[in-house]
Design a protein around this motif. Sequence first.
Motif, PDB file in Angstrom:
ATOM      1  N   THR A 195       0.831  -1.202   0.000  1.00 23.01           N
ATOM      2  CA  THR A 195       0.000   0.000   0.000  1.00 23.01           C
ATOM      3  C   THR A 195       0.863   1.248   0.000  1.00 23.01           C
ATOM      4  OG1 THR A 195      -1.711  -1.176   1.213  1.00 23.01           O
ATOM      5  CG2 THR A 195      -1.820   1.224   1.229  1.00 23.01           C
TER       6      THR A 195
ATOM      7  N   GLU B  92     -17.542  -5.092  -3.874  1.00 24.66           N
ATOM      8  CA  GLU B  92     -17.512  -3.748  -3.305  1.00 24.66           C
ATOM      9  C   GLU B  92     -18.199  -3.726  -1.934  1.00 24.66           C
ATOM     10  OE1 GLU B  92     -18.938  -0.855  -6.049  1.00 24.66           O
ATOM     11  OE2 GLU B  92     -17.481  -1.361  -7.593  1.00 24.66           O
ATOM     12  N   ALA B  93     -17.955  -4.772  -1.161  1.00 20.27           N
ATOM     13  CA  ALA B  93     -18.545  -4.899   0.176  1.00 20.27           C
ATOM     14  C   ALA B  93     -17.655  -4.187   1.194  1.00 20.27           C
ATOM     15  CB  ALA B  93     -18.699  -6.367   0.544  1.00 20.27           C
ATOM     16  N   HIS B  94     -18.270  -3.524   2.158  1.00 16.41           N
ATOM     17  CA  HIS B  94     -17.547  -2.773   3.175  1.00 16.41           C
ATOM     18  C   HIS B  94     -17.979  -3.274   4.551  1.00 16.41           C
ATOM     19  CE1 HIS B  94     -16.229   0.005   0.033  1.00 16.41           C
ATOM     20  NE2 HIS B  94     -17.484  -0.012  -0.403  1.00 16.41           N
ATOM     21  N   LEU B  95     -17.026  -3.797   5.303  1.00 10.59           N
ATOM     22  CA  LEU B  95     -17.333  -4.352   6.622  1.00 10.59           C
ATOM     23  C   LEU B  95     -17.501  -3.248   7.664  1.00 10.59           C
ATOM     24  CD1 LEU B  95     -14.827  -7.352   6.792  1.00 10.59           C
ATOM     25  CD2 LEU B  95     -17.310  -7.508   6.628  1.00 10.59           C
ATOM     26  N   THR B  96     -18.419  -3.471   8.573  1.00  5.70           N
ATOM     27  CA  THR B  96     -18.563  -2.592   9.735  1.00  5.70           C
ATOM     28  C   THR B  96     -17.479  -2.937  10.749  1.00  5.70           C
ATOM     29  OG1 THR B  96     -20.957  -2.460   9.405  1.00  5.70           O
ATOM     30  CG2 THR B  96     -20.112  -1.891  11.594  1.00  5.70           C
ATOM     31  N   GLU B  97     -16.904  -1.926  11.372  1.00  4.26           N
ATOM     32  CA  GLU B  97     -15.863  -2.147  12.371  1.00  4.26           C
ATOM     33  C   GLU B  97     -16.431  -1.974  13.779  1.00  4.26           C
ATOM     34  OE1 GLU B  97     -12.402   0.180  11.719  1.00  4.26           O
ATOM     35  OE2 GLU B  97     -12.177  -0.427   9.619  1.00  4.26           O
TER      36      GLU B  97
ATOM     37  N   SER C 240     -12.329 -12.292   3.619  1.00  2.92           N
ATOM     38  CA  SER C 240     -12.106 -10.855   3.430  1.00  2.92           C
ATOM     39  C   SER C 240     -11.422 -10.559   2.106  1.00  2.92           C
ATOM     40  CB  SER C 240     -11.272 -10.294   4.587  1.00  2.92           C
ATOM     41  OG  SER C 240      -9.940 -10.781   4.550  1.00  2.92           O
TER      42      SER C 240
ATOM     43  N   LEU D  25     -14.175 -10.133  -0.620  1.00  4.98           N
ATOM     44  CA  LEU D  25     -15.209  -9.100  -0.493  1.00  4.98           C
ATOM     45  C   LEU D  25     -15.042  -7.927  -1.454  1.00  4.98           C
ATOM     46  CD1 LEU D  25     -15.740  -8.980   3.381  1.00  4.98           C
ATOM     47  CD2 LEU D  25     -17.246  -9.964   1.649  1.00  4.98           C
ATOM     48  N   PRO D  26     -13.813  -7.481  -1.777  1.00  2.70           N
ATOM     49  CA  PRO D  26     -13.688  -6.356  -2.710  1.00  2.70           C
ATOM     50  C   PRO D  26     -14.333  -6.590  -4.068  1.00  2.70           C
ATOM     51  CG  PRO D  26     -11.623  -6.696  -1.541  1.00  2.70           C
ATOM     52  CD  PRO D  26     -12.510  -7.852  -1.186  1.00  2.70           C
TER      53      PRO D  26
END
Length: 583
Positions: free
Chosen positions: A75, A554-559, A547, A550-551
């Motif tokens: 990254t 376009e899924a976004h996990l809750t933290e 995980s 998931l991209p």
Amino acid sequence: MQVTSVRGAMAEEREQTGASWEDLTLQCSDPQAACRDGLNEESVEEAPDAKSCQDQAAKCSPVLQMLKAAESRSTTQDQDGAEPPEARPGEQATEALKTDMQIQLSEQNQEFNKRPPKARSASQSSTDSYSSACSDSSEDETSPRDKLQRNSKGHFDFCIKNIKQAEFGRREIEVAQQEMPALMALRKRAGGEKPLTGAKVVGCTHITAQTAVLIETLAALGAQCRWAACNIFSTQNAVAAALAEAGISVFAWRGESEDDFWWCIERSASSDAWQPNMILDDGGDLTHWIYKKYPSMFKRIKGIVEESVTGIFRLYQLSKTGKLCVPAMNVNDSVTKQKFDNLYSCKESILDGLRRTTDVMFGGKQVVVCGYGEVGKGCCAALKALGAIVYVTEVDPICALQACMDGFRVIKLGEIIRQADVVITCTGNKNVVAREHLDRMKNGCIVCNMGHSNTEIDLVSLQAEELRWVRVRPQVDHIIWPDGKRIILLAQGRLLNLSCSTVPSFVLSITATTQALALIELFNAPEGRYKQDVYLLPKKMDEYVASLHLPTFEAHLTELTEDQAKYLGISKHGPFKPNYYRY
């Protein structure tokens, strides 16, 4: 990290199972269920262990720490202006389709002239609806064992059907890569670390484009690989050629004989200049071969990764008798295998396999699915969606109750066999469809298997003198009774989807990534972490595999907040469920 052993949860063998694994012989009429006569395949569940889950939450596997560190560096490089990852090879798909028919026509000639064992007669069909994935051979009818082939670099340590198909096989692999994001991400994130450097992996799985992506990922992570096929019908010859061209020692071709099957395993496992230290198996045949024939080599194995019910049952047998001298990872019972590969892959591929072989219309057909595990659930859901009338047979009252509440009638096979249009076995057991059922089937009934081996249908009884076999197209046999009644047997009772069609690459990406992480974990585990036993994949790794996929959506996990995590008694970074949780 504490890892929960599941040796104690092994179900007691029933009296009729008889001999242990060690007593079994190597010669067997069924290469997919070899050396386990009289054995019952039973899935073993892990005992609840909440403390183990909490310990895992507090301490992450070194493998995951390494991957996360590599991801962090990647990254940072991207933000500093590093070149973006290479574009996905989508344009290759069009060219692959143009070449498809040429390979298809050349590969199928031999299959039409083949007969099943002890067949009484054979015929050819002018209908050819198969894609290259199901082609059987090339025009050259010479056995691959009688030919010395070399790739463009002079490498000859392989045995396949035709090295000239390598270019087409490479395109198939590139298409599969687009639907296998987690493995491609694993190459990028951990490739620099080379976590499998020094690993010598011998594998025995289906040789498909999806498996090729896994094999080449292992090679990219530093492993040396040698491979054989776990099913005589599932190998894609062009893909095997592409692997051989890339320098992988692969020994497999579509339509192997029983003798060929074991010869290929022998060539992959033994080499004067190469001794394996890791095993990746599907069905347990490779593990058994090394255990029985090369006991000293087996003791030097650092870890075994197994992904099938059949193979896991054999490993538990060894563990129970104290003869498993290496640690093994049970991938079959991991969440990512059971809930995705077994369920969703079979849900989509069952229809493809039936249609390619029989051109059947499902609306209004009466279908019997034997077994309501994850595979059976997927098959039932797909058939019901197309208007079929679906019945289920079950021995487990919990699975039977699930089937009832999903809208299926649970019934004994003998009660519905006269009306059934299609019978599908998904149990992992033996002789689920017996001769008495076959005799009572109506004319034109389709019989097939979605389990790993062909023991679920009593094929031995179908070799009787009074029955006549007619090959009508590749993987489709008509078995004709004296009164003219015929049943349609697909793939000689072997795994329908991989023998007669293909499976979704995306779902296989989940299982393949799980296998890769299991190999990395066992190979890099410090001394003493894993004993000589069978283990489930740590839940943290299951969650990591999920995980990575998931991209794509376009899924976004809750933290979780620190307060929420404290309230639940878990780490905010997972694992989020205890080991005994049923997804």
